[in-house]
Design an enzyme around this catalytic site. Structure first.
Site, PDB file in Angstrom:
ATOM      1  N   GLU A 270       0.848  -1.200   0.000  1.00 25.95           N
ATOM      2  CA  GLU A 270       0.000   0.000   0.000  1.00 25.95           C
ATOM      3  C   GLU A 270       0.879   1.243   0.000  1.00 25.95           C
ATOM      4  O   GLU A 270       1.851   1.327   0.749  1.00 25.95           O
ATOM      5  CB  GLU A 270      -0.884  -0.035   1.244  1.00 25.95           C
ATOM      6  CG  GLU A 270      -1.697   1.211   1.506  1.00 25.95           C
ATOM      7  CD  GLU A 270      -2.488   1.095   2.813  1.00 25.95           C
ATOM      8  OE1 GLU A 270      -3.052   2.116   3.239  1.00 25.95           O
ATOM      9  OE2 GLU A 270      -2.537  -0.007   3.410  1.00 25.95           O
TER      10      GLU A 270
ATOM     11  N   ASP B  28       0.206   5.157   0.621  1.00 27.59           N
ATOM     12  CA  ASP B  28      -0.733   6.210   0.992  1.00 27.59           C
ATOM     13  C   ASP B  28      -0.219   7.555   0.488  1.00 27.59           C
ATOM     14  O   ASP B  28       0.781   8.086   0.990  1.00 27.59           O
ATOM     15  CB  ASP B  28      -0.909   6.265   2.506  1.00 27.59           C
ATOM     16  CG  ASP B  28      -1.531   4.996   3.067  1.00 27.59           C
ATOM     17  OD1 ASP B  28      -2.340   4.377   2.367  1.00 27.59           O
ATOM     18  OD2 ASP B  28      -1.200   4.629   4.217  1.00 27.59           O
TER      19      ASP B  28
ATOM     20  N   HIS C 120       3.829   1.511   2.680  1.00 29.96           N
ATOM     21  CA  HIS C 120       3.680   0.298   3.484  1.00 29.96           C
ATOM     22  C   HIS C 120       4.122  -0.905   2.646  1.00 29.96           C
ATOM     23  O   HIS C 120       3.310  -1.508   1.936  1.00 29.96           O
ATOM     24  CB  HIS C 120       2.211   0.068   3.880  1.00 29.96           C
ATOM     25  CG  HIS C 120       1.630   1.082   4.798  1.00 29.96           C
ATOM     26  ND1 HIS C 120       1.655   0.957   6.164  1.00 29.96           N
ATOM     27  CD2 HIS C 120       0.958   2.240   4.538  1.00 29.96           C
ATOM     28  CE1 HIS C 120       1.030   1.977   6.726  1.00 29.96           C
ATOM     29  NE2 HIS C 120       0.610   2.782   5.762  1.00 29.96           N
TER      30      HIS C 120
END
Length: 480
Positions: free
Chosen positions: A229, A231, A245
């Site tokens: 991920e 963000d 991540h």
């Protein structure tokens, strides 16, 4: 981080396709840019399958009030075979889920109420075609969007991010794993992220009914859906962060047990993904006048701003390792560099492996970012391709304190890294937000991807009255 599904109308995702309503996909513009300029294309978005009505092909609910129908869903495979995910019309997108098209973008409303109940928040994905997600490859590129956070109080999160979902919504992987997913990307299936969420109702074409806990908020099952991920933007009008991540797995991984890294089992750092990530939050890093409401902040969240994120590679090559994630902003026609860290032992204004390691050391945090491969692993996921997610949500697990307040609550806020924003620790409770800030909303627009330096532009906005949207006083002072 800590992302969980907002509670909605008592219906959830499925894997067969319903026939009551033809699926509609709201349009959204995307610009692709290079040194010669930008080309605009019209794409579309789709609502996540977890928000949708599921039924037995007629009108009997497979899932209602947080629990599965025992007859239709006695086991994962039978449930997927028996249950149908229904389409949503244009009116459903607007009135039931609060997803509205605006000039060059979307507005997501926090609370939408119909005669059937209330919906809280939403999550949508950009589509390349009616049946496939748009896959972005971000190494040696920059990604830009314009955000309007005026109506986003403490406790909410307007999030724009990328996850390593399957482009077809998991249809092929479901088939390979013996599952049954006929809905696919057209109906918003296949979500995953680095928190390995357990609230996804179906994974790889099988229902998450094993160990289903309907009393948990939100209801959860034994399985989690894990993937890398990135963000780009997690924010309300008081605080913001951007966070990579990485994970030790490739693509979507359905976890069970230790691989999930569950907090309640004290296994957070034993899972396959870095749940903490390396978050660049200016307030947490000692700069408390960089982002917030009003002229006292370098970035005024009462006004629109353009957010530019650059993924810098070794040698500035598409095939080079990711070595830096840089950020700057444009507001009122002015380019504003990211804030420099103001913390002993840490120097920089972007996400590098050194900044991340030094930050973890300064905060006394476990450096799971480095253990999971750091920027190199994040870059490998970006190279494989990721799907764009846009959402608005509240947080039943941690009340968004990890973003905008002091967290964890059992630590002194004066300890470096604990205080992450100016919000009080009791203003992020979903029941409070849903009553007081039912009109909250966020706007995302002018999404662009291109070569480094090719995508950004400025905005000018007039001043307006703040009203309740500047309120971060304690809950007991306000909630009568």
């Amino acid at each position: 981080m800590f992302r969980l599904l907002a509670t909605c109308l008592g219906a959830a995702s499925a894997q067969q396709v319903g026939t009551h309503v033809d699926e509609f996909h709201p349009e959204m513009a995307l610009w692709t840019c290079n040194s010669a300029g930008c080309d605009k294309e019209m794409k579309s978005v789709v609502l996540d399958a977890n928000w949708r009505w599921i039924h037995n092909g007629q009108y009997t609910n497979c899932y209602k009030d947080g629990d599965w129908d025992a007859t239709l869903c006695p086991d994962p495979a039978s449930c997927a075979a028996n249950c149908h995910v229904e389409g949503n019309s244009e009116e459903h997108y607007k009135k039931t889920y609060g997803i509205n098209t605006i000039d060059d973008g979307l507005r997501l409303d926090f609370v939408s109420t119909t005669k059937y109940g209330s919906n809280f928040g939403s999550r949508v994905y950009m589509l390349e075609s009616p049946n496939m997600y748009k896959v972005f490859k971000l190494k040696n590129r920059e990604f830009t969007l314009t955000v309007d956070m005026f109506y986003m109080p403490c406790g909410l999160n307007g999030a724009v991010y990328f996850v390593e979902m399957d482009a077809d919504g998991g249809m092929k992987n479901a088939e390979l794993s013996g599952g049954n997913n006929k809905a696919g990307a057209k109906y918003g299936t296949g979500y995953c992220d680095a928190q390995c969420p357990h609230d996804m109702k179906f994974m790889q074409g099988k229902a998450n009914v094993k160990g289903w806990n309907a009393s948990h908020n939100p209801p959860i099952g034994n399985w989690g859906a894990c993937c890398a991920e990135m963000d780009i933007w997690e924010a309300n009008s008081k605080a913001t962060a951007y966070t990579p991540h990485p994970c030790s797995i490739t693509g979507v991984h359905v976890c069970e047990g230790k691989d999930c890294g569950d907090n309640d089992k004290e296994e957070r750092y034993d899972g396959v993904c870095d749940k903490d990530g390396c978050d660049f939050n200016s307030w947490r890093l000692g700069v408390k006048d960089f982002y917030g409401r009003g002229r006292d902040y370098e970035l005024n969240s009462r006004k629109k701003m353009t957010v530019v994120t650059q993924f810098i590679t070794e040698g500035n090559r598409d095939d080079g390792d990711l070595i830096d994630i840089r950020r700057f902003y444009v507001q009122d026609g002015k380019v504003i560099p990211n804030s420099n860290v103001s913390l002993a032992g840490v120097a920089g204004n972007s996400v590098t492996d050194k900044v991340c390691a030094d930050m973890k050391s300064a905060f006394g945090d476990i450096d799971d970012f480095t253990r999971k491969g750091g920027l190199k692993a994040m870059g490998e996921a970006l190279d494989r391709g990721m799907v764009l997610v846009m959402s608005l949500w509240d947080d039943a697990e941690a009340n968004m304190l990890w973003l905008d307040s002091s967290y964890p609550l059992d630590k002194d806020p004066s300890i470096p890294g604990v205080n992450r924003g100016p919000c009080s620790t009791d203003t992020g409770k979903p029941e409070y937000l849903r009553e007081k800030y039912a009109d909250a909303r966020v706007k995302y627009s002018k999404i662009k991807i291109g070569t480094i330096g090719s995508t950004f532009s400025g905005q000018d906005e007039d001043d307006v009255d703040d009203g309740i949207w500047d309120d971060n006083r304690r809950l007991q002072e306000l909630h009568i």
